[in-house]
Scaffold this motif. Structure first.
Motif, PDB file in Angstrom:
ATOM      1  N   LYS A   1       2.091   6.384   3.985  1.00  0.00           N
ATOM      2  CA  LYS A   1       1.763   7.751   3.762  1.00  0.00           C
ATOM      3  C   LYS A   1       2.124   8.355   4.907  1.00  0.00           C
ATOM      4  O   LYS A   1       1.961   8.502   5.932  1.00  0.00           O
ATOM      5  N   GLN A   2       3.255   9.318   4.475  1.00  0.00           N
ATOM      6  CA  GLN A   2       4.288  10.426   4.906  1.00  0.00           C
ATOM      7  C   GLN A   2       3.507  11.974   5.461  1.00  0.00           C
ATOM      8  O   GLN A   2       3.026  12.459   4.443  1.00  0.00           O
TER       9      GLN A   2
ATOM     10  N   CYS B   1       4.807  15.254  -2.723  1.00  0.00           N
ATOM     11  CA  CYS B   1       3.844  15.103  -1.966  1.00  0.00           C
ATOM     12  C   CYS B   1       2.193  15.725  -2.356  1.00  0.00           C
ATOM     13  O   CYS B   1       2.657  16.833  -3.374  1.00  0.00           O
TER      14      CYS B   1
ATOM     15  N   LYS C   1       0.778  -1.514   0.396  1.00  0.00           N
ATOM     16  CA  LYS C   1       0.143   0.687   0.487  1.00  0.00           C
ATOM     17  C   LYS C   1       0.879   1.449  -0.131  1.00  0.00           C
ATOM     18  O   LYS C   1       0.101   1.971   0.218  1.00  0.00           O
TER      19      LYS C   1
ATOM     20  N   SER D   1      -8.159  14.663   4.852  1.00  0.00           N
ATOM     21  CA  SER D   1      -7.922  13.865   4.149  1.00  0.00           C
ATOM     22  C   SER D   1      -6.974  12.178   4.024  1.00  0.00           C
ATOM     23  O   SER D   1      -6.713  11.412   3.805  1.00  0.00           O
TER      24      SER D   1
ATOM     25  N   ILE E   1       0.806  15.187   2.725  1.00  0.00           N
ATOM     26  CA  ILE E   1       0.643  14.133   2.677  1.00  0.00           C
ATOM     27  C   ILE E   1       1.344  14.007   1.442  1.00  0.00           C
ATOM     28  O   ILE E   1       0.903  13.832   0.709  1.00  0.00           O
ATOM     29  N   CYS E   2       2.387  13.084   2.053  1.00  0.00           N
ATOM     30  CA  CYS E   2       3.431  12.379   0.802  1.00  0.00           C
ATOM     31  C   CYS E   2       2.777  11.104   0.744  1.00  0.00           C
ATOM     32  O   CYS E   2       3.758  10.553   1.136  1.00  0.00           O
ATOM     33  N   GLU E   3       3.674  10.629  -0.698  1.00  0.00           N
ATOM     34  CA  GLU E   3       3.752   9.578  -1.108  1.00  0.00           C
ATOM     35  C   GLU E   3       4.355   9.144  -2.208  1.00  0.00           C
ATOM     36  O   GLU E   3       4.369   9.824  -3.214  1.00  0.00           O
TER      37      GLU E   3
ATOM     38  N   ASN F   1      -0.151   2.373   8.094  1.00  0.00           N
ATOM     39  CA  ASN F   1       1.046   2.700   7.336  1.00  0.00           C
ATOM     40  C   ASN F   1       1.762   4.108   7.185  1.00  0.00           C
ATOM     41  O   ASN F   1       2.246   4.844   6.349  1.00  0.00           O
ATOM     42  N   LYS F   2       0.994   5.176   8.463  1.00  0.00           N
ATOM     43  CA  LYS F   2       1.624   6.214   8.556  1.00  0.00           C
ATOM     44  C   LYS F   2       2.632   6.509   8.907  1.00  0.00           C
ATOM     45  O   LYS F   2       3.456   5.755  10.568  1.00  0.00           O
TER      46      LYS F   2
END
Length: 714
Positions: free
Chosen positions: A633-634, A699, A630, A712, A693-695, A660-661
Motif C-alpha cells: 500500500k503506497q 492510484c 496482500k 482510508s 494511496i496506490c496499489e 505493508n505500507k
C-alpha cells in the motif's frame, strides 16, 4: 593461574575481538584463510575449526578449560591445524558448518567445534566439550585423540564419508526449490499461527519452555498476522496480538531486562524471563526496539514507549561509536570488583540484599527489594546457576506492579516510582564507580547496524521524535563513509580500527537496505532510497540465483566455502531472504521497477517446498509472503515538505501500524520521480498538499485532508 604461553599465535594480527581473546593461548591458532588451508594439505592434517564470538559465555568456559591448557594445546598442535572463526565476522563459514552440526547431532550452538579434512569437508562436529570424560561422555582430550587416530588409520574412508556428507548437505540446501503445486496462502499463514498458539505460555508469555529467547521474528509475524486477519474479521487476530503484548510486558518486567543499566540480555535460562545469560547483543536491542515500536503504534500504551526509550538509552550510551555506528555486544562475564582476578557471569548486574540496604538506605531498600523480588539469600534458583556464580545474589525482576507495591507500603504510585527511579540512579552510579564494566565487542557489523537503523527509524516514527531518527542517520552515514566502496557498490562486513578485508554477505545488504527504506520513510531524504537502489543492484549481482530464484548467503567468489546455501529459516535474526523479499516489494513499488517485483515472485516460489512443509521455522519469510500476497500500500504525498498538512500526512502514516505500507513523497526532479512515472505525474504544479494511496501501480483519488487519509488507512 594459567601459565604464560611460550608464544603469541597468529591471531594477534587480527581485528576481531574474539580472535584477539585467543591470541595468547598456547594453541597455535590460525585465522580462516589460505595459510591454514595450505598447511593442512601440505602436512595432510585434520583441521580443527572452532567458531564462537567474543561475548559468548560457554566460549569463555571452553577457552579457560581447554584452549589455555598446555596439555590440551600440545595435542591440538601435534595433530591438527587449528582455526578460529568469529561467527559474527564470517557468518558464511558459521552457517555451513552449523547446518552440518545441527543435522548430524540434532543441536547447535557456540562454541562450535568441527573436525575437517584438509580440504575442509566435515568429519565430525559438536558444540562445547568439557576437557575430560564425564558421565560416560568423552571429553575434549579424548575426542582429539580419537579423531587423530581415526585419521591416521583410515584417512580415505573419512574423506569419502565427509564428501558424501557435503553432497547430502547440498541436497538438503536444494530441497527448498520450486514445487509443482500452487502455494495455499491461507494454509501457510494459519499453520504458523497455530504452531505459535499451541506452544504459547499463557502464564509467562513466550513460546515453549526454558530457555526462553525474545523471538522477535515470531512477534513481528504475529503482529503482521493480526493486522491482516483483523481486516478480514478473523477471530484469531486478537489472540495473535494479545500473545505478543503480554509477552513483551513479561520480558520488560523480567530479569532479562536490565532494570538498572537498561537494554535487554540475550535470553533467560528459566521459563519466567528471570535469570539470563547476561550478554547483551546489538541485534536483540534492534529487533526488540522495532517490536516495541509496532506494539506502541497499535496500542498507544505508554509502557511500550518507555521500553523503547530504555533500549535507545542503552545503545546510545554503551554501544555507540563516536562516529555514529553501533558496536556488537557486551559480555556476560565481568570482574565483580576492581582488582578481582576471575570474571563471573552477571557480576556487573546482580545484587546482594545487604548491599542494597547499604547503598539505598533501609526505607528505600525495603520498597525496592519488595518491588524487584530481592531476597536475603538471593533469588536465583541453584538449577539456573551451574557454576555457583550467583549464590546469594539477586537478579532484579518485577514481581509486583507499582500499584501493588504502593498498597504494600501505604504510599502512592507516584511515590513508588520516585523511589524506584532514585534507587536505580544510585545503583547505576555504583556500578560505574565500583564494578569493572563487561568486555565490549567493539566491532561494527553492517548487518546488525542495518537492523539498528530500522529499529531507530521505527521508534522515531512511533514516538515522532526526530532526535531518534538522527541516531539512525548517523549510523547510516558511518557505514557509507567507512564500510562502503562506492566505486564498486560493495559493502564491507565489519569495522574495528578500520574496515576489515571481508566483503559483505547477503544479510549485510538486505538488512541495510531495509534500514535505509525505513529511514527514508521517517525523514524523506532521497539519498537513502538512491543508496538502497544501488545496494539492491549489487545484491542481485552477487547473491541472486537467476536459475532457481532466491539469494545465496555468500558470494560465488568466496572459494573458501564448499557450499553456497540459502537462508530461509530464522535464527536470532530474520533470514536474509525474508528481508530481501520485502525490500524487493517495497523498492520495486517505490521505483516502479517491475524486474524487482518479478524477482520477488521468483523468490517466493523458490522456497515453495520449505514454505509448504515447515513454515513455522521461517515466520519472517511468511511475513514477507503475506506482504507479497496482500500487496504494498503506497502512500504518496505531494506539496512542500514543510507544509503543515504534508507533515500531518507523514505523522499519521508513520504513527499507524501498517506492515505493508510504503510512504513516498513526490517531488519534481527527484530520484524517485525520475524512476517512477506514477510519482512523476503526482508532483502537482500548484504545490497544493495532496495524498494518494496506490496499489498495484494504480492510484486512488487525491485526498486533501488528514481525516480523509485516516479513514482510508483503517
Amino acid at each position: 593461574m594459567t601459565e604464560t604461553p611460550k608464544f603469541t599465535n597468529r591471531l594477534a594480527k587480527e581485528k576481531s575481538p574474539y580472535l584477539l581473546q585467543h591470541a595468547h593461548n598456547p594453541v597455535d591458532w590460525y585465522p580462516w584463510g589460505k595459510e591454514a588451508f595450505d598447511k593442512a594439505v601440505a602436512e595432510n592434517k585434520v583441521i580443527f575449526l572452532s567458531v564462537g564470538y567474543s561475548t559468548c559465555h560457554w566460549c569463555h568456559v571452553m577457552e579457560h578449560e581447554s584452549f589455555e591448557s598446555e596439555e590440551v594445546a600440545d595435542i591440538m598442535n601435534k595433530f591438527y591445524v587449528n582455526i578460529k572463526v568469529d561467527r559474527e565476522e564470517n557468518p558464511g563459514v558459521d552457517k555451513m558448518y552449523m547446518t552440518y552440526v545441527q543435522l548430524t547431532s540434532g543441536r547447535g550452538g557456540w562454541p562450535m567445534s568441527v573436525f575437517l579434512t584438509p580440504d575442509k569437508y566435515p568429519i565430525f562436529g559438536a558444540t562445547y566439550f568439557p576437557p575430560d570424560d564425564k558421565h560416560g561422555r568423552p571429553g575434549f582430550k579424548t575426542v582429539l585423540k580419537r579423531v587423530a587416530q581415526m585419521w591416521e588409520a583410515n584417512p580415505d574412508t573419512l574423506k569419502e564419508n565427509a564428501t558424501d556428507t557435503i553432497e547430502q548437505l547440498r541436497s538438503y540446501a536444494e530441497q527448498s526449490g520450486t514445487g509443482s503445486a500452487a502455494m495455499d496462502f491461507s494454509k501457510i499463514t494459519s499453520s504458523v499461527y497455530e504452531h505459535l498458539e499451541s506452544s504459547y505460555d499463557s502464564k509467562q508469555g513466550g513460546f515453549g519452555g526454558a530457555p526462553k529467547f525474545p523471538t522477535s521474528c515470531q512477534f513481528a509475524y504475529l503482529l503482521d498476522y493480526h493486522h491482516y486477519m483483523k481486516k478480514e474479521g478473523k477471530k484469531q487476530a486478537q489472540k495473535a496480538l494479545d500473545m505478543v503484548l503480554f509477552t513483551l510486558k513479561k520480558i520488560a518486567h523480567g530479569g532479562i531486562h536490565d532494570h538498572v543499566g537498561n537494554g535487554f540480555h540475550r535470553y533467560s535460562t528459566d521459563d519466567q524471563w528471570h535469570v539470563p545469560h547476561f550478554e547483551k547483543m546489538l541485534y536483540d536491542q534492534a529487533q526488540l526496539l522495532s517490536t516495541y515500536a509496532s506494539a506502541y503504534k497499535i496500542t498507544k500504551d505508554d509502557f511500550f514507549a518507555d521500553t523503547m526509550r530504555d533500549i535507545i538509552k542503552y545503545v546510545e550510551r554503551d554501544l555507540q561509536h563516536d562516529g555514529g555506528g553501533f558496536y556488537s555486544a557486551e559480555d556476560a562475564d565481568s570482574y565483580p570488583e576492581k582488582g578481582a582476578t576471575k570474571k563471573l557471569e552477571g557480576a556487573f548486574c546482580v545484587w546482594e540484599k545487604s548491599e542494597l540496604t547499604d547503598i539505598l538506605g533501609e526505607d528505600d531498600a525495603d520498597i525496592f527489594s519488595h518491588h524487584y523480588d530481592v531476597k536475603k539469600n538471593g533469588n536465583v534458583d541453584p538449577a539456573q546457576d551451574p557454576h555457583g556464580e550467583l549464590e546469594g545474589k539477586n537478579v532484579l525482576i518485577e514481581r509486583s506492579t507499582a500499584s501493588e507495591t504502593a498498597k504494600q507500603f501505604n504510599i502512592t504510585e507516584d511515590q513508588v516510582n520516585d523511589v524506584l527511579n532514585r534507587c536505580k540512579d544510585k545503583l547505576w552510579a555504583l556500578r560505574l564507580e565500583k564494578r569493572p564494566k563487561p568486555h565490549r565487542d567493539d566491532k561494527i557489523l553492517t548487518s546488525w547496524n542495518g537492523l539498528m537503523i530500522s529499529g531507530l527509524a521505527q521508534a522515531a516514527q512511533a514516538l515522532q521524535d526526530p532526535k531518534i531518527g538522527q541516531l539512525a542517520e548517523k549510523a547510516a552515514l558511518f557505514i557509507k563513509n567507512n564500510m562502503y566502496q562506492a566505486d564498486s557498490s560493495t559493502l564491507i562486513r565489519s569495522y574495528r580500527e578500520g574496515p576489515s578485508s571481508i566483503e559483505g554477505f547477503l544479510e549485510d545488504y538486505a538488512f541495510l537496505i531495509q534500514g535505509l527504506i525505513d529511514l527514508y520513510e521517517t525523514s524523506p531524504d532521497e539519498q537513502w532510497i538512491e543508496w538502497a537502489d544501488q545496494l539492491q543492484k549489487k545484491q542481485d549481482e552477487v547473491f541472486y540465483d537467476s536459475k532457481n530464484g532466491g539469494y545465496f548467503s555468500v558470494a560465488e567468489t568466496d572459494k573458501s566455502i564448499l557450499l553456497r546455501m540459502k537462508d530461509e529459516s530464522d535464527g536470532a535474526e530474520p533470514s536474509g531472504n525474508a528481508v530481501a523479499l520485502k525490500n524487493l516489494l517495497r523498492l520495486g513499488q517505490a521505483l516502479e521497477d517491475h524486474a524487482m517485483i518479478d524477482r520477488a515472485g521468483f523468490t517466493v516460489t523458490s522456497f515453495h517446498s520449505m514454505l509448504t512443509k515447515y513454515p513455522f521455522a521461517m515466520p519472517a519469510l511468511v511475513s514477507s509472503y503475506m506482504m507479497y500476497d496482500k500487496g504494498v500500500k503506497q502512500v504518496i504525498t505531494s506539496g512542500p515538505l514543510d507544509d503543515p498538512t504534508v507533515k500531518e500526512f507523514h505523522r499519521l502514516v508513520n504513527e499507524t501500524f501498517l506492515p505493508n505500507k510504503l510512504l513516498v513523497h513526490a517531488q519534481q526532479g527527484s530520484f524517485i520521480a525520475s524512476k517512477n512515472p506514477t510519482v512523476s505525474t503526482l508532483t502537482n504544479q500548484d504545490q497544493k498538499p495532496l495524498v494518494h494511496i496506490c496499489e498495484n501501480f494504480t492510484c486512488g483519488m487525491p485526498m486533501e485532508t488528514v481525516e480523509e487519509l485516516e479513514k482510508s488507512l483503517q
